[in-house]
Structure formats: structure tokens, C-alpha cells
Motif scaffolding. Structure first.
Motif, mmCIF file in Angstrom:
data_model
loop_
_atom_site.group_PDB
_atom_site.id
_atom_site.type_symbol
_atom_site.label_atom_id
_atom_site.label_comp_id
_atom_site.label_asym_id
_atom_site.label_seq_id
_atom_site.Cartn_x
_atom_site.Cartn_y
_atom_site.Cartn_z
ATOM 1 N N ARG A 1 9.492 7.375 6.021
ATOM 2 C CA ARG A 1 10.983 7.333 5.626
ATOM 3 C C ARG A 1 11.080 6.410 4.264
ATOM 4 O O ARG A 1 11.779 6.686 3.453
ATOM 5 C CB ARG A 1 11.947 7.167 6.421
ATOM 6 C CG ARG A 1 12.111 7.917 7.615
ATOM 7 C CD ARG A 1 12.753 9.487 6.987
ATOM 8 N NE ARG A 1 13.037 10.591 7.842
ATOM 9 C CZ ARG A 1 13.453 11.624 7.623
ATOM 10 N NH1 ARG A 1 13.476 11.963 6.449
ATOM 11 N NH2 ARG A 1 13.564 12.677 8.657
ATOM 12 N N LEU A 2 10.507 5.227 4.181
ATOM 13 C CA LEU A 2 10.459 4.377 3.491
ATOM 14 C C LEU A 2 9.841 4.777 2.141
ATOM 15 O O LEU A 2 10.454 4.738 1.065
ATOM 16 C CB LEU A 2 9.816 2.768 3.742
ATOM 17 C CG LEU A 2 9.820 1.834 2.774
ATOM 18 C CD1 LEU A 2 9.834 0.436 3.582
ATOM 19 C CD2 LEU A 2 8.473 1.941 1.790
ATOM 20 N N ARG A 3 8.560 5.517 2.368
ATOM 21 C CA ARG A 3 7.873 6.087 1.130
ATOM 22 C C ARG A 3 8.897 7.189 0.342
ATOM 23 O O ARG A 3 8.857 7.658 -0.721
ATOM 24 C CB ARG A 3 6.743 6.836 1.523
ATOM 25 C CG ARG A 3 5.698 5.675 1.868
ATOM 26 C CD ARG A 3 3.964 6.513 1.594
ATOM 27 N NE ARG A 3 4.151 7.438 2.952
ATOM 28 C CZ ARG A 3 3.504 7.021 4.101
ATOM 29 N NH1 ARG A 3 3.280 5.851 4.539
ATOM 30 N NH2 ARG A 3 3.392 7.943 5.042
ATOM 31 N N GLN A 4 9.760 8.041 1.410
ATOM 32 C CA GLN A 4 10.561 9.029 0.908
ATOM 33 C C GLN A 4 11.574 8.473 -0.079
ATOM 34 O O GLN A 4 11.898 8.961 -0.997
ATOM 35 C CB GLN A 4 11.364 9.722 2.090
ATOM 36 C CG GLN A 4 12.213 10.776 1.671
ATOM 37 C CD GLN A 4 12.855 11.558 2.728
ATOM 38 O OE1 GLN A 4 12.546 11.156 4.132
ATOM 39 N NE2 GLN A 4 13.633 12.510 2.610
ATOM 40 N N VAL B 1 11.394 6.559 -7.746
ATOM 41 C CA VAL B 1 10.312 6.776 -8.872
ATOM 42 C C VAL B 1 10.474 8.350 -9.409
ATOM 43 O O VAL B 1 10.315 8.588 -10.726
ATOM 44 C CB VAL B 1 8.997 6.715 -8.215
ATOM 45 C CG1 VAL B 1 8.131 6.976 -9.126
ATOM 46 C CG2 VAL B 1 8.792 5.210 -7.655
ATOM 47 N N ALA B 2 10.658 9.361 -8.777
ATOM 48 C CA ALA B 2 10.806 10.816 -9.089
ATOM 49 C C ALA B 2 12.115 10.652 -10.247
ATOM 50 O O ALA B 2 11.814 11.234 -11.289
ATOM 51 C CB ALA B 2 11.110 11.749 -8.002
ATOM 52 N N ASN B 3 13.275 10.133 -9.934
ATOM 53 C CA ASN B 3 14.249 9.850 -10.825
ATOM 54 C C ASN B 3 13.985 9.302 -12.072
ATOM 55 O O ASN B 3 14.137 9.606 -13.130
ATOM 56 C CB ASN B 3 15.470 9.231 -10.243
ATOM 57 C CG ASN B 3 16.313 10.070 -9.248
ATOM 58 O OD1 ASN B 3 15.945 11.330 -9.278
ATOM 59 N ND2 ASN B 3 17.174 9.556 -8.293
ATOM 60 N N GLU C 1 0.765 -1.320 0.180
ATOM 61 C CA GLU C 1 -0.016 -0.032 0.063
ATOM 62 C C GLU C 1 0.766 1.175 -0.156
ATOM 63 O O GLU C 1 0.504 2.218 -0.480
ATOM 64 C CB GLU C 1 -0.906 0.021 1.110
ATOM 65 C CG GLU C 1 -2.205 -0.987 1.228
ATOM 66 C CD GLU C 1 -2.712 -0.895 -0.093
ATOM 67 O OE1 GLU C 1 -3.307 0.396 -0.474
ATOM 68 O OE2 GLU C 1 -3.289 -1.858 -0.595
ATOM 69 N N ALA C 2 2.044 1.209 0.617
ATOM 70 C CA ALA C 2 2.892 2.306 0.599
ATOM 71 C C ALA C 2 3.361 2.532 -0.945
ATOM 72 O O ALA C 2 3.496 3.750 -1.061
ATOM 73 C CB ALA C 2 4.180 2.006 1.657
ATOM 74 N N ALA C 3 3.862 1.550 -1.387
ATOM 75 C CA ALA C 3 4.137 1.728 -2.921
ATOM 76 C C ALA C 3 3.010 2.397 -3.685
ATOM 77 O O ALA C 3 3.408 3.052 -4.556
ATOM 78 C CB ALA C 3 4.688 0.317 -3.332
ATOM 79 N N LEU D 1 20.851 15.333 -4.553
ATOM 80 C CA LEU D 1 20.828 14.999 -3.024
ATOM 81 C C LEU D 1 19.899 13.686 -2.736
ATOM 82 O O LEU D 1 19.832 13.098 -1.785
ATOM 83 C CB LEU D 1 20.265 15.930 -2.138
ATOM 84 C CG LEU D 1 21.297 17.173 -1.800
ATOM 85 C CD1 LEU D 1 20.646 18.180 -1.026
ATOM 86 C CD2 LEU D 1 22.489 16.515 -1.004
ATOM 87 N N GLY D 2 18.999 13.721 -3.788
ATOM 88 C CA GLY D 2 17.953 12.406 -3.485
ATOM 89 C C GLY D 2 18.424 11.014 -3.061
ATOM 90 O O GLY D 2 18.078 10.466 -2.230
ATOM 91 N N LEU D 3 19.259 10.569 -4.100
ATOM 92 C CA LEU D 3 19.902 9.355 -3.605
ATOM 93 C C LEU D 3 20.791 9.174 -2.750
ATOM 94 O O LEU D 3 20.833 8.152 -1.973
ATOM 95 C CB LEU D 3 20.604 8.845 -5.194
ATOM 96 C CG LEU D 3 19.869 8.366 -6.339
ATOM 97 C CD1 LEU D 3 20.838 7.941 -7.437
ATOM 98 C CD2 LEU D 3 18.796 7.470 -5.976
#
Length: 715
Positions: free
Chosen positions: A446-449, A455-457, A409-411, A521-523
Motif C-alpha cells: 500500500r505504501l508503494r501504491q 511519482v506517476a502524477n 528500498e520500497a522507494a 482517482l489516484g490522489l
């Protein structure tokens, strides 16, 4: 060489005996003999012995000249010792053959005395033992066996008795000789051992000392000269505590006395004064060697070394740490200030653009412009959040939460967030699960972050095709293993550049930032989060063939008890306000006050405004509110001071009204300061409309006062 030196030392002792004593002994023996055999023979014997003793004294006195190589004294000593012994035996022969009844008795007594004296005091070496004991014994037995017997009834019993006496004396002499040799060897080994230890003590750089607790030194190694500049002799003449720094003396003495009472060992650091006046830091290991008897103070063994360089290094490290802490504080203050300054205008931009893009009165072109403004401001907020997050991760101040959630569900929630962007680019976006599903306990946000960053990348670098999110679940020790994979059909990344993309501000290609944007900074943040969860993160890619990024973590399974404690089994709070409320909003920025009014305009909410903390206090003194939204940074009086004053009021309404921090101060320590001041919750800027409604619902329950929804300012 050792044997010769032993002989020299014994010869020196013998030479110290007074010559007059020797003359007196020979004169007494001659006088006794005249009573038995007349005066002629004893007189001649006494003259011979005086000459012989005089010669013996001369030989003994010159033995050191012989030892230095100038005269051969050892053969003279052997001959002279044998001659003196035989001289005494000759007097016994005169008595034995005198024919007088007392002669044999006196002769036997004299012979045995000479033999005993030779056994006891002859020497520790076989040569001198033979000369002073064995030769006289043989001489005596020869006289008894060959001379005419003066005794009636035969000489056999006397001869046998004398032989037995000599045997006893010889056995005793042999044992004494062996014992003296054993003691001499032990003494030699002790001297050698002492010499070796002295060499060590005299040459080590550490200072070894034997001292009493009252300050008297018994021994100190010469290395003290290198430590304090004084010689060992000077230090032995001084008190043990004279050279301890005055500021450390009392403490050091107290610690030494305490250690001496309980025994054992202790290591102390203290300062000493060098001969040139400089200060030397030393480290001394104390151990009790003797607790002291008959009122004497305990004796201590100490080993002291110079630690001045170490202390200087420690001082430099402490100073460096303080500078680093000051720099970290300055960095934190800078980030906090920048966060506040950036979030304050973003609050208005995001809030009003969100309201504007949802307005039905806009044309298609204006609505598109509003959406672009809202998306751009959201991107800017994401960069601000990324910088703050990375700074917090580097400082080690991020803590994970633990709540039950469903990984699949988080995904799906992440896919829903970016679904509109994927559709706008014509990309497919799918979510699928593999393995046994179920809820786990962990930090879902944090996992969703992490998943949202991946996914954003993928969306950023994929122009055609689609993105697939896969959630794989399997059993593992300690719970369930989760593997999230994000597969895209984008531009791909060369294999040699994959390792560097998880570093801060790093991108696979320098042109990427110009073509696609982003701070890089994302990764890096994602890796920090996964590391904090004790997991792994990585990727597989090839240019032109797309990429697959993944991360794995192990989380415990959720139990019914954990679901009940966190309220996961209860339905979510409504997204609307279905009851009338009266709120107080303390906010100094006019545009933020207008935004709150606009966000709550659709609901039956009466809003009073205060421009600072003083106005908020005055408002609470005159009215009861269902909720107070309190900014922190305000003129005249800040929100923290206002919250404390409100909680200290006597009015019951001041205690009942929940106070929510509505501020751009979002760092963990800033949030904690709000709670410590008496506030109930924290609402960070930019304000999310859904989050605002959720917080109001949570803290107002179902009760509230009626209102018109029209704002009126409180001066």
C-alpha cells in the motif's frame, strides 16, 4: 384569611354537636346545685343557660352566612363564648357564697372544669382561648379574692392553690396551642406541597401513575387523556393492562413481575390501544414504590410517554438502512461483474502483448506497436484497479497488512518501475534517503501504491527537468517517522486548487483530463491509504515552478523476531521453474488457455486443460497433478463447486494437489470464498508471468512429475 377559614371549619364542627346534650348538661348541673342552695337560684340559672345555648347554636349555624359576607358572625361568636363560660362560672359563684359546707367544694370543681374545658376545646386562636378559658379564670380568682370566705381558717391557701392550678392549666394550654399551630402549619405546608405536585402531575405531558402489580390503579394524571383518549376517572375504573396491545401484554407483564421481584427501575417499550382504535407506542419507566405487605401486590410508580413518532422514525431508518445495504450490494455486484468482464479480455491483451513485445522476431516498428498495446492495456488495468480500490476504501473493507520492509528500498523499487518511462521523456529520476535507515513493519504494497501514484502524477505533468524522490526517516514515539517527498519540475498547480485534488474524480483544471488523461482517482485513493495508516498527505506547488507532494506516517521498527516470522531474512523465490511439473488448468475461455500455455512454454511443464468444473473433477479422478489452476466463473459447474467436490474425493491425490484460484474475481470477499471452498491461494487476472511462476514455485516445492510441456485438452 387562613385563620378565618380555620375558625370556620372548627365552628362547623361545633355546630354539629346536639343541642339536647347541652341542655342535659345544664339541667344536671342545676339539679346538683339545688341540693346545696335550694331550687330558686339554680332554676333561674338553668333558664338563662338554655336561652344562651340556644343563641350559641343560632350563631354557630349562621357562621357560614357570615363568612360569605352577609352577616358579621365572628364578634357574636366571641361574645357568646365568653357569655357561656361566665354563665357556668356564675353557678359556681352561687355555690361559693351559699354558706353550705359543700358549696365551696362544688364551686371549685365546677370552676376548674369550665377552665379546663376552655383550655382544651376553646379554640386554636388566642381570642377564643381568652374568651373560654382566661376570662373564666380571672372571674374565679376575683370571686375567691373578694367574696366573703365560707371556709374557716382563711382563704389564702385555697386562693394560692387555685392560682397554681390555673397556672398549670395555662401552661398546658399554651403548649397545646403552640403544638396545634405547629401541626396546622405543617398541615398547611403539606397541603400546599401536595397542591404544587398535583399541578405538576396534572399538567405534564407524560402520564404519571401509581398502580399495583395486580392491575389496580391508585392514581393517574389527567394527561392520560392526551395519550390514549380516556379520562383519568375512566382509567382508574379500568385495569392497568386492559389498554396494553394483546401482542405485547404477556411480555410486558412478565417483565414488570421480574422487575418487581428484584426491585429497582426498568424502562419498557410496548404498544397501547387508543380510544379510537389506533396503536400508540409508549415508553414507561417503572420503579417499585412499595413491595407490598400482608399479601398485597407491590405498588409501582410509572412515568409513560408517547414514542410513536420515534418508533416511526426508527422504522424509516431501518428501511433506509436496508435500502442502502441493498444499493451497496447492488453496487458491489456491479463492480464485481464489471471487474470480471474487464479483466477477462485484459488478461489476454496484457499477456499476449507482453509476450509479443519481448519476441526477437519482430521488427522495430512492430515491437513498438506491441509495447504501445501493452502500455495502454496496463493503463486501463490501472484505472480498473483504481475504481475497485476506491469503492473498497469507501465501503471500509480494506485492511492493512504488516510485514517488515525497508522504506528506502520500497522507494527504489517504485523508481525502477517508472524508470523506463522517465528515460523515454528525457527526465532524470533520483532517489535519496535522509536520516537513520532500517526496516519497519507495515503494509509495503500500500505504501508503494501511494508513492507510485505520486511519482506517476509527477511523470505525467513534467515535460522537462526531472523528478526527485526523498525518503526522510527520524525517531518518533512508537517507532520511526517516515516522510516521503516527490519533487518535480512540472507545470505546477495553483495554491487555491491544491485542497481539491485529493477529492475523488477531481483535477486541478478541467482541461487536464483532456491534455494528460486520467480518472482523477489516484490522489483520492492515496489519501484514503494514508488516512488508514493514521498519517498525513499534502502538497506544495505554484504554476510553472513544479510541485512537491508528500506524505508522513509512523511505523514500528522491525525486530529480528518479526523478520524471522515473515521470512524476510530468506532469499526470494526464483523467477523460473527448474523442475518438471504436471498441471491441470480449468478455464472455459480459449484465449486464456492459450495464454497459460504460452507463458509456461519455456518450462518443462505438462498441462492438461478442462473447459469447466465437471471436466476438472473427471481429470482429477484419473490422474495426479502437482498443481491445479482453477477458474471460478465457468459453465456447467463453477470453480468453487468443483474445488469442494475435489476436496471431498477419496483419492489421496485430490487432497494433496494445491488448488489455485485463477480468476478475474479479485474483491476481498470473492477471494475469501475461494479459500473457504478449499482452494489454497488466489491468482488474479490479468495474470502476471512473474506472479504465476512465483505461485507455482511456492505450492509445488521441489517435487513434481515429468512432462513434455505440450498441452492436451481434457474433454
Amino acid at each position: 384569611m387562613t385563620r378565618i377559614l380555620d375558625e370556620l371549619s372548627r365552628s362547623k364542627a361545633g355546630a354539629q354537636k346536639p343541642l339536647a346534650v347541652r341542655f342535659l348538661a345544664t339541667f344536671t348541673a342545676a339539679a346538683v346545685a339545688t341540693l346545696v342552695i335550694g331550687w330558686q337560684g339554680p332554676a333561674l340559672w338553668w333558664g338563662f343557660m338554655v336561652a344562651l345555648e340556644t343563641w350559641d347554636r343560632f350563631v354557630r349555624a349562621s357562621v357560614f352566612a357570615w363568612a360569605s359576607g352577609r352577616r358579621p358572625g365572628l364578634p357574636f361568636r366571641l361574645v357568646n363564648a365568653a357569655a357561656v363560660s361566665l354563665g357556668w362560672m356564675t353557678l359556681g359563684w352561687l355555690l361559693w357564697t351559699s354558706g353550705a359546707p359543700a358549696g365551696p367544694v362544688c364551686a371549685a370543681a365546677l370552676w376548674l372544669s369550665v377552665i379546663y374545658y376552655g383550655h382544651a376545646n376553646g379554640s386554636d386562636t388566642p381570642a377564643f382561648l381568652i374568651a373560654t378559658a382566661a376570662v373564666p379564670a380571672v372571674f374565679m380568682l376575683a370571686i375567691v379574692a373578694t367574696a366573703p370566705s365560707p371556709l374557716e381558717g382563711g382563704i389564702g391557701p385555697v386562693w394560692a392553690l387555685l392560682a397554681l392550678t390555673i397556672a398549670f392549666a395555662g401552661e398546658r394550654a399554651a403548649r397545646g396551642f403552640l403544638e396545634r399551630r405547629r401541626l396546622a402549619d405543617a398541615q398547611g405546608r403539606l397541603i400546599d406541597s401536595e397542591a404544587r405536585y398535583r399541578v405538576l402531575a396534572d399538567n405534564v405531558t407524560d402520564v404519571i401513575a401509581l398502580t399495583r402489580l395486580d392491575g389496580k390503579r391508585l392514581y393517574i394524571s389527567p394527561s392520560i387523556a392526551g395519550l390514549l383518549g380516556y379520562s383519568a376517572e375512566e382509567m382508574l375504573a379500568a385495569s392497568n393492562f386492559d389498554h396494553v396491545h394483546p401482542e405485547d401484554r404477556e411480555k410486558t407483564l412478565a417483565q414488570m413481575a421480574s422487575m418487581a421481584e428484584r426491585g429497582g427501575r426498568e424502562t419498557l417499550d410496548y404498544r397501547c390501544l387508543h380510544r379510537d382504535g389506533s396503536v400508540v407506542w409508549v415508553e414507561t419507566s417503572f420503579s417499585v414504590a412499595d413491595m407490598g405487605e400482608r399479601g398485597e401486590p407491590p405498588t409501582l410508580v410509572t412515568v409513560t410517554r408517547n414514542i410513536t413518532a420515534r418508533k416511526q422514525m426508527e422504522t424509516e431508518l431501518i428501511a433506509a438502512r436496508e435500502r442502502a445495504e441493498q444499493a451497496a450490494r447492488a453496487k458491489s455486484e456491479f463492480l464485481a461483474n464489471m471487474s470480471h468482464e474487464l479483466r477477462t479480455p485484459l488478461n489476454a491483451i496484457i499477456g499476449f502483448s507482453g509476450l509479443l513485445k519481448a519476441s526477437p522476431g519482430l521488427g522495430e516498428r512492430d515491437a513498438r506497436h506491441a509495447r504501445l498495446i501493452n502500455d495502454a492495456s496496463a493503463t486501463l488495468l490501472q484505472i480498473v484497479n483504481g475504481v475497485l480500490d476506491f469503492s473498497r476504501f469507501e465501503a471500509g473493507v480494506v485492511e492493512l497488512e504488516a510485514h517488515p520492509f525497508d522504506p528506502l528500498e520500497a522507494a527504489k523499487a517504485v523508481a525502477a518501475l517508472v524508470g523506463e518511462q522517465a528515460s523515454a521523456k528525457g527526465l532524470s529520476l533520483q532517489v535519496r534517503g535522509e536520516g537513520d535507515g532500517g526496516e519497519v513493519v507495515g503494509d509495503a504494497s500500500r505504501l508503494r501504491q501511494v508513492l507510485l501514484n505520486l511519482v506517476a502524477n509527477a511523470l505525467k505533468f513534467t515535460a522537462a527537468g526531472g523528478i526527485e524522490i526523498t525518503v526522510k526517516q527520524s525517531s518518533a514515539k512508537g517507532g520511526r517517522r517516515l516522510r516521503f517527498e516527490v519533487r518535480d519540475t512540472g507545470i505546477g498547480i495553483p495554491k487555491e486548487q491544491l485542497a481539491s485534488i485529493f477529492e475523488r474524480f477531481a483535477q486541478a483544471d478541467a482541461s487536464v483530463s483532456r491534455r494528460f488523461g486520467g480518472a482523477g482517482l489516484g490522489l483520492a485513493i492515496s489519501k484514503h491509504i494514508v488516512d488508514l495508516m493514521s498519517g498525513r498527505i499534502g502538497g506544495d506547488s505554484a504554476p510553472g515552478q513544479g510541485s512537491t507532494f508528500w506524505f508522513e506516517i509512523v511505523l514500528p521498527r522491525a525486530t529480528r523476531e518479526s523478520l524471522r516470522k515473515t521470512g524476510a531474512e530468506t532469499p526470494e523465490a526464483p523467477a523460473t521453474l527448474d523442475r518438471p511439473l504436471r498441471l491441470l488448468v480449468a478455464e472455459d475461455v480459449e484465449v486464456n488457455r492459450e495464454l497459460i500455455l504460452a507463458l509456461l512454454q519455456p518450462f518443462d511443464v505438462a498441462i492438461d486443460f478442462a473447459h469447466d468444473g465437471v471436466g476438472a473433477i473427471e481429470a482429477v479422478e484419473g490422474a495426479d497433478y502437482d498443481l491445479i489452476l482453477m477458474d471460478v466463473q465457468m459453465p456447467v459447474m463453477d470453480g468453487l463447486a468443483a474445488a469442494r467436490r475435489i476436496r471431498a474425493m477419496a483419492r489421496p491425490g485430490a487432497h494433496k494437489a494445491p488448488i489455485i484460484a485463477m480468476t478475474a474475481n479479485v474483491l476481498p470477499d470473492q477471494v475469501q470464498r475461494c479459500l473457504d471452498a478449499g482452494m489454497n491461494d488466489h491468482l488474479g487476472k490479468p495474470i502476471s508471468p512473474a506472479r504465476l511462476i512465483e505461485v507455482i514455485n511456492r505450492w509445488t516445492g521441489g517435487a513434481g512429475a515429468g512432462g513434455s510441456g505440450k498441452a492436451r485438452a481434457v474433454a
